[in-house]
Design an enzyme around this catalytic site. Structure first.
Site, PDB file in Angstrom:
ATOM      1  N   GLY A  14     130.710  58.355  73.565  1.00  0.00           N
ATOM      2  CA  GLY A  14     130.888  58.210  74.642  1.00  0.00           C
ATOM      3  C   GLY A  14     132.475  57.451  74.910  1.00  0.00           C
ATOM      4  O   GLY A  14     132.978  56.512  75.384  1.00  0.00           O
ATOM      5  N   SER A  16     134.382  60.380  76.084  1.00  0.00           N
ATOM      6  CA  SER A  16     134.799  60.848  77.182  1.00  0.00           C
ATOM      7  C   SER A  16     135.758  59.868  78.706  1.00  0.00           C
ATOM      8  O   SER A  16     136.017  60.477  79.484  1.00  0.00           O
ATOM      9  CB  SER A  16     134.124  61.782  77.915  1.00  0.00           C
ATOM     10  N   ASP A  65     124.207  63.769  72.096  1.00  0.00           N
ATOM     11  CA  ASP A  65     123.003  62.030  72.798  1.00  0.00           C
ATOM     12  C   ASP A  65     122.516  61.662  71.412  1.00  0.00           C
ATOM     13  O   ASP A  65     121.697  62.044  70.525  1.00  0.00           O
ATOM     14  CB  ASP A  65     122.142  63.098  73.237  1.00  0.00           C
ATOM     15  N   VAL A  66     123.125  60.421  71.939  1.00  0.00           N
ATOM     16  CA  VAL A  66     123.297  59.460  70.654  1.00  0.00           C
ATOM     17  C   VAL A  66     121.804  59.293  70.491  1.00  0.00           C
ATOM     18  O   VAL A  66     121.205  58.121  69.560  1.00  0.00           O
ATOM     19  CB  VAL A  66     123.968  58.415  71.124  1.00  0.00           C
ATOM     20  N   ASN A  92     129.303  53.145  71.112  1.00  0.00           N
ATOM     21  CA  ASN A  92     130.066  52.563  72.478  1.00  0.00           C
ATOM     22  C   ASN A  92     129.043  53.228  73.620  1.00  0.00           C
ATOM     23  O   ASN A  92     129.404  52.583  74.688  1.00  0.00           O
ATOM     24  CB  ASN A  92     131.853  53.075  72.634  1.00  0.00           C
ATOM     25  N   TYR A 157     118.754  46.461  80.726  1.00  0.00           N
ATOM     26  CA  TYR A 157     120.146  46.160  79.525  1.00  0.00           C
ATOM     27  C   TYR A 157     120.818  45.538  78.853  1.00  0.00           C
ATOM     28  O   TYR A 157     121.304  45.259  77.305  1.00  0.00           O
ATOM     29  CB  TYR A 157     121.421  46.103  80.843  1.00  0.00           C
ATOM     30  N   ALA A 159     118.561  42.948  77.494  1.00  0.00           N
ATOM     31  CA  ALA A 159     117.519  43.645  75.768  1.00  0.00           C
ATOM     32  C   ALA A 159     118.339  44.186  74.957  1.00  0.00           C
ATOM     33  O   ALA A 159     118.348  44.325  73.956  1.00  0.00           O
ATOM     34  CB  ALA A 159     116.151  44.266  76.323  1.00  0.00           C
ATOM     35  N   LYS A 161     122.147  44.782  74.474  1.00  0.00           N
ATOM     36  CA  LYS A 161     123.119  44.542  73.707  1.00  0.00           C
ATOM     37  C   LYS A 161     122.398  43.013  73.170  1.00  0.00           C
ATOM     38  O   LYS A 161     122.878  43.562  72.496  1.00  0.00           O
ATOM     39  CB  LYS A 161     123.881  44.354  74.976  1.00  0.00           C
TER      40      LYS A 161
END
Ligand code: NAP
Length: 249
Positions: A14, A16, A65-66, A92, A157, A159, A161
């Site tokens: 990520g 960009s 695509d991670v 990231n 989000y 959960a 992190k």
């Protein structure tokens, strides 16, 4: 700037936009050979790559695509084929799909967990073999203070992190004997596209709660990544460092 990362190969997911872009710029400016990913924004990625290459820095963007195992595998294979080593991985890439739990769809949950948490699992797993054989490496996961404190409207989000913290600590223990250091940075409120979606009222609310009374600039997160890449952090692993203007105190 001092070229203290000359000879190091770094992967930044990520890269960009936002925090990732600042990390790419910081590591490249200090001499690292940076491979960065994007998913939907080829023009922006190309512009950054062209600008930094013209300036004599080494940056190459690869679409990946991670959340997809095959895509991650192709990314890592390509880097290893091209340069034969990986010194630094910065996880990231991240997304939000905010809404209250009552309204949260299974897709909202899965998309966020797949990108933010499974993505880091897949990249860590893919770089592990190379770093282990080098007996050296740094993995830096970009978490969030809401992974520690929670936040209404962000159950998915938060959960993801919080999961990143568990992943960080477990890998720090698993990989310590191979001299691979794994740490997590937990930013607070950073001015990026992600936080652009917030209303003026939400922003004002955040700012009043932050002891330093302002949002962070992406560069202020990138400088902490540089610390975790550098020899200055050679005795730190398994830690979560809040970079949040004091918000999570
Ligand atoms: P952003 O501006 O929205 O940028 C997100 C980046 O992730 C973009 O480069 C995007 O690529 C990439 N990306 C999204 N989904 C991807 C996928 N499936 N595979 C590969 N790349 C993907 O985000 P940001 O605000 O800079 O946040 C960066 C990280 O910091 C995230 O992990 C976020 O959770 C964390 N964070 C941010 C804040 C904040 O206040 N902004 C606070 C705490 C933590 P494209 O450009 O191609 O779409």
């Amino acid at each position: 700037m001092d070229k203290r990362f000359a000879g190091k190969v770094a992967i930044v997911t990520g890269g960009s936009r936002g925090i990732g872009e600042a990390i790419v710029r910081r590591l490249a400016s200090e001499g690292a050979r940076v491979y960065a990913t994007y998913i939907s924004n080829p023009e922006r990625a190309k512009n950054i790559q062209d600008e930094l290459t013209k300036d004599g820095q080494s940056v190459r963007f690869i679409q990946a695509d991670v959340s997809n195992e095959q895509s991650v595998k192709e990314l890592i294979d390509e880097v290893v084929k091209e340069v034969g080593r990986i010194d630094v991985l910065v996880n990231n890439a991240g997304i939000t799909r905010d809404t209250l739990l009552m309204r949260m769809s299974e897709t909202d949950w899965d998309d966020v967990l797949d990108t933010n948490l499974k993505g880091a699992f897949l990249t860590c797993k893919s770089v592990c073999r190379t770093m282990m054989s080098q007996r050296k490496g740094r993995i830096i996961n970009i978490g969030s203070i809401v992974g520690i404190n929670g936040n209404p409207g962000q159950a998915n989000y938060c959960a993801s992190k919080a999961g990143l913290i568990g992943l960080t600590k477990s890998l720090a223990k698993e990989l310590s004997s191979r001299n691979i250091l794994v740490n997590c940075i937990a930013p607070g409120f950073v001015e990026t596209d992600m936080t652009d979606k917030l209303t003026e009222e939400q922003r004002a609310g955040f700012s009043t709660q932050i002891p330093l009374k302002r949002a962070a600039k992406s560069e202020e997160i990138a400088s902490v990544v540089a610390f975790f890449v550098s020899d200055d952090s050679s005795y730190i692993t398994g830690q979560v460092l809040c970079v949040d203007g004091g918000l999570a105190m």
